[in-house]
Design a protein around this motif. Structure first.
Motif, short mmCIF file in Angstrom:
data_model
loop_
_atom_site.label_atom_id
_atom_site.label_comp_id
_atom_site.label_asym_id
_atom_site.label_seq_id
_atom_site.Cartn_x
_atom_site.Cartn_y
_atom_site.Cartn_z
N LEU A 27 0.78 7.30 2.74
CA LEU A 27 2.17 6.91 3.15
C LEU A 27 2.22 5.34 2.42
O LEU A 27 3.11 4.78 2.79
N LEU A 28 1.13 4.77 2.46
CA LEU A 28 1.13 3.20 2.07
C LEU A 28 1.02 3.00 0.52
O LEU A 28 0.58 2.03 -0.08
N SER A 29 1.05 4.17 -0.25
CA SER A 29 0.94 3.92 -1.67
C SER A 29 2.23 3.02 -2.24
O SER A 29 2.13 2.81 -3.54
N LEU A 84 7.10 6.00 0.94
CA LEU A 84 7.78 4.89 1.48
C LEU A 84 7.74 3.62 1.23
O LEU A 84 6.67 3.11 0.70
N GLN A 86 -2.73 5.04 7.24
CA GLN A 86 -2.58 5.59 5.94
C GLN A 86 -1.91 6.88 5.44
O GLN A 86 -1.14 7.22 4.50
#
Lengths: 93, 527
Positions: free
Chosen positions: A39-41, A45, A76
């Motif tokens: 989710l943090l790449s 998002l 993450q």
């Protein structure tokens, strides 16, 4: 994954509520997300969506996210957020 | 003797080949390794028909390959076109078409985006970084081939400092991005100014906060290379998690920080700075937005050893003024944008381009060695933005119209007053409100649209849109449509569906009335 007690949600339920929020509120229609997706790449998002997700986590599971908890290890993917929520709500119910 | 951007890598590699050039997520490229890869990419590009002053687009996520792509494109004699890796396919297509880039440097993670873009860009003939097996309709050269071509010596291509170096893109008012061309000379003028002003040295570590398609990255990558310092790439994950970010800054011993204020506000509020040893940070530069005073004071007290500078300048001019802040108790209100840098001359003019008296508000013009060559392929925009003023000896100076309203304070510093048009900054990204409106209006269900900026409560701006719709579309549908047309920061955080939009007597949307109307709770049926 059974609930530990009668008042706080089981891991599976936490995971499902997180996935539903991400699908319905943060992603474009047709985009899918899995519990292990990063989710943090910056690809799935953006930073605003991640802030909305963090706000949802605190409100939905009724606990305050401490500044020290805003770390990659806790956000993450849905799997680790679930673990974090489970830990953070332990004993609060 | 003037230096070309990419030659800085060879110079640093010869002086200190083992010194770190770029670090990301625990991985590193030394200057020796970077130089060899850069030369390898340049050789691959030149071996497949690239001609001097061609454009090479680079579509890469943050990481160690970014400086390879940047300097490799330049070392081949081409102009570099960095593309925001979060761009939707439509935006990638617009940039590729407008710049006429025939070569694209990318990576497997962007395969689908590249595939979509190539379907609309038959002029692109080669993609570096994807495999022939990827089935794209053009020649593909994998990174392993680039590695095999690695060489100590750069190819001889005859670039001079007036040649195009890079084309940066911002949003444009008609949905077409503005393409800002800098030569090696204008980029190096900025680099050399920054090295001198901030006393950069080989033991510095410059954080790279911003996406590499922005002018912030010019400082992070090129100024570091000029002195053989390291660029520490801050990954999206670290930037989204302030606790991880402060740990990374501590671990990497970052010494120079440059970003929009918002990033510093997040770090200050949620980064547990007091728990970290951030004594290595010696200079904090911020630009792009107003820094809320309470947040600025707090972070200045959290990092007492660091100097703070407010730098000002659009992508078209790099940086043209700067203000070194006194201590946290001596901040001006409003915070000045400072005085002209040693590379620039500033002039404040009225709407007839006549200089105004000190203290009066006017538009800021900038003349100097860091000013862009011009907008790529847009002579009309250049005629408007680059104005000539007579100089001694029958010569003329070229000034860039910033579009920003400023005034000169009593102490000689300039202070920012307002934008002259509808450009706003959203988390450091320049957004033209009319572009967002154009995207809204391109949706079948939207009949009228107006967009304005509101405070986001975090020290930056967010976009809010009001639309008049035909039929009954859900805001989710409109948002989905916008996400296919615009980068994430240009998509409004809120959309209100109204019965009509307030208008001025001339028929223009009255944004002030609209903003006031939407501030009233419980009324979404129209004014």
């Amino acid at each position: 994954m059974a609930p530990d007690d009668g008042s706080r949600p089981a891991c599976r339920e936490i995971e499902e509520r997180l996935l539903e929020f991400i699908r319905l509120e943060l992603l474009s229609p047709g985009v899918t997300v899995d519990r292990q997706d990063d989710l943090l790449s910056g690809e799935l998002l953006d930073s605003v969506a991640v802030l909305r997700l963090a706000a949802f986590v605190g409100e939905e599971f009724a606990f305050e996210i401490r500044p020290a908890d805003f770390v990659i290890e806790n956000f993450q993917n849905v799997a680790v957020i679930t673990d974090y929520v489970h830990r953070a709500t332990r004993g609060s119910g | 003797m003037s230096v070309l951007l990419h030659r800085m890598i060879d110079g640093a590699a010869q002086r200190r080949p083992e010194a770190p050039a770029v670090r990301c997520d625990g991985a590193e490229l030394t200057y020796g390794q970077l130089a060899r890869r850069v030369n390898g990419l340049a050789r691959v590009l030149l071996g497949t028909g690239l001609e001097r002053r061609d454009r090479v687009a680079v579509l890469l996520r943050k990481g160690l390959d970014v400086p390879v792509g940047f300097h490799g494109a330049l070392a081949s004699g081409a102009a570099l076109v960095p593309i925001d890796p979060r761009s939707p396919a439509e935006q990638v297509v617009r940039i590729l078409r407008a710049t006429g880039a025939r070569h694209l440097v990318s990576e497997p993670a962007k395969r689908d985006l590249v595939r979509q873009a190539l379907a609309e860009c038959p002029e692109v003939s080669q993609v570096i970084g994807l495999e022939p097996e990827d089935g794209l309709p053009v020649r593909c050269v994998p990174w392993s081939t680039v590695a095999a071509e690695a060489a100590d010596q750069p190819p001889a291509v005859g670039t001079i400092d007036l040649d195009p170096a890079y084309i940066l893109h911002t949003s444009g008012s008609t949905g077409t991005p503005k393409l800002i061309l800098h030569s090696h000379r204008s980029a190096m003028a900025f680099v050399d100014w920054a090295v001198s002003e901030y006393r950069l040295a080989s033991d510095d570590r410059l954080s790279n906060h911003s996406s590499h398609h922005t002018c912030f990255a010019t400082f992070d990558y090129y100024a570091a290379a000029r002195v053989g310092a390291a660029t520490v790439v801050l990954t999206p994950a670290a930037l989204m998690m302030p606790g991880s970010l402060s740990a990374l800054l501590e671990r990497e011993r970052v010494s120079i920080w440059y970003s929009v204020p918002t990033a510093l506000v997040h770090l200050s509020l949620r980064g547990e700075i007091e728990e970290r040893d951030l004594s290595s940070i010696r200079w904090v530069l911020f630009a792009g937005e107003t820094f809320p005073e309470k947040h600025l004071r707090r972070i200045m007290r959290q990092l007492p050893q660091a100097r703070f500078s407010h730098v000002y300048g659009s992508t078209e001019v790099n940086v043209c003024t700067c203000h070194h802040l006194p201590d946290a108790d001596g901040l001006g209100d409003p915070l000045p944008i400072g005085r002209a840098c040693s590379t620039s001359r500033t002039l404040v003019v009225d709407d007839q381009l006549r200089p105004v008296a000190d203290g009066e508000t006017g538009e800021l013009l900038v003349c100097g060695s860091t000013v862009m060559s011009g907008y790529w392929g847009d002579p009309e925009a250049n005629r408007h933005a680059l104005v000539r003023r007579p100089s001694a000896g029958g010569f003329e100076d070229v000034y860039f119209r910033t579009g920003d309203q400023v005034r000169v304070l009593e102490d000689g510093n300039l202070t920012f007053v307002a934008r002259a048009d509808f450009q706003v900054k959203v988390r450091g990204h320049r957004v033209e409100l009319e572009e967002v409106e154009a995207a809204l209006l391109s949706l079948e269900s939207v009949e009228e649209a107006a967009v304005f900026a509101v405070e986001d409560g975090e020290g930056s701006s967010a976009l809010r849109a009001a639309v008049v719709a035909g039929g009954e579309p859900a805001t989710a549908e409109i948002l989905a449509g916008l996400k296919q047309r615009l980068p994430p920061y240009s998509v409004p955080a809120e959309i209100d569906i109204l019965g009509s939009l307030p208008r001025t007597p001339t028929g223009k949307v009255d944004r002030d009335a609209l903003r006031a109307h939407l501030a009233k709770p419980g009324d979404c049926d129209g004014p």
